[in-house]
Design a protein around this motif. Structure first.
Motif, mmCIF file in Angstrom:
data_model
loop_
_atom_site.group_PDB
_atom_site.id
_atom_site.type_symbol
_atom_site.label_atom_id
_atom_site.label_comp_id
_atom_site.label_asym_id
_atom_site.label_seq_id
_atom_site.Cartn_x
_atom_site.Cartn_y
_atom_site.Cartn_z
ATOM 1 N N GLU A 174 85.791 21.542 111.480
ATOM 2 C CA GLU A 174 85.135 20.625 112.399
ATOM 3 C C GLU A 174 85.035 21.303 113.755
ATOM 4 N N ILE A 233 81.922 18.214 119.386
ATOM 5 C CA ILE A 233 80.640 18.135 120.077
ATOM 6 C C ILE A 233 80.760 17.200 121.282
ATOM 7 N N LEU A 286 80.467 26.197 118.274
ATOM 8 C CA LEU A 286 79.287 25.802 117.501
ATOM 9 C C LEU A 286 78.377 27.004 117.251
ATOM 10 N N ALA A 322 75.896 22.144 109.079
ATOM 11 C CA ALA A 322 76.423 20.801 109.308
ATOM 12 C C ALA A 322 76.430 20.007 108.001
ATOM 13 N N GLU A 365 79.051 14.195 110.775
ATOM 14 C CA GLU A 365 79.584 13.999 112.119
ATOM 15 C C GLU A 365 80.426 12.738 112.103
ATOM 16 N N ARG A 366 81.374 12.694 113.064
ATOM 17 C CA ARG A 366 82.258 11.531 113.107
ATOM 18 C C ARG A 366 82.802 11.353 114.522
ATOM 19 N N ARG A 412 81.627 17.555 114.682
ATOM 20 C CA ARG A 412 80.638 17.897 113.660
ATOM 21 C C ARG A 412 81.388 18.621 112.555
ATOM 22 N N TYR A 413 81.170 18.188 111.331
ATOM 23 C CA TYR A 413 81.765 18.845 110.166
ATOM 24 C C TYR A 413 80.808 19.896 109.648
ATOM 25 N N VAL A 414 81.319 21.084 109.393
ATOM 26 C CA VAL A 414 80.500 22.211 108.931
ATOM 27 C C VAL A 414 81.119 22.844 107.696
#
Length: 158
Positions: A118, A121, A129, A139, A142-143, A152-154
């Protein structure tokens, strides 16, 4: 080239202090909590001089981070990057890329098909990022974790 933090207690105080210098991006941990994190990790690597480290868990890790649990709910197998920190004086020297290269090789050797993380952001972490985007992370969600923290989850397919 890398030092296993689990096997090198001498580097733990420096790594813990380095973690806490970047607490906004990682989260503050007491020395005892940092030791517990390292001991529970699947992979805990550090540069020999302590200028950088990476801690990762696989999907079976005994870890209650809400971000880790988000990935566990969605993917069967993965390596989760809990934190990677490079000292300010060592940034731009390739430590992050080399840590990630080692992580990718480890993921492949362990039979994992993805590496996940994560990125803040809010508050923004544009350097992280951009770094992850250059490595091919995409991506996957997002949470909002609180009113002032959004991640942001990647994921990177390996």
């Amino acid at each position: 080239m890398w030092v296993d933090l689990k096997a090198c207690a001498d580097l733990i105080p420096a790594a813990s202090a380095l973690n806490n210098r970047f607490a906004q991006e990682t989260s503050y941990l007491t020395d005892a909590a940092f030791v517990a994190l390292v001991e529970g990790a699947t992979l805990a690597l550090a540069a020999p001089g302590g200028e950088a480290f990476l801690i990762a868990f696989d999907q079976d890790g005994d870890y209650d981070s809400p971000n880790f649990l988000w990935f566990r709910e969605r993917f069967a197998r993965f390596l989760y990057i809990d934190r990677v920190v490079v000292a300010a004086a060592a940034q731009g020297q390739g430590w992050g890329r080399r840590l990630y290269a080692e992580l990718i090789e480890t993921a492949k050797a362990l039979g994992h098909d993805r590496i996940v993380a994560e990125i803040n952001i809010q508050p923004p972490n544009p350097g992280s990022l951009a770094f992850h985007e250059r490595l091919g992370f995409a991506a996957v969600g997002e949470r909002a974790l609180s009113l002032d923290k959004v991640v942001r989850y990647v994921a990177l397919e390996v």
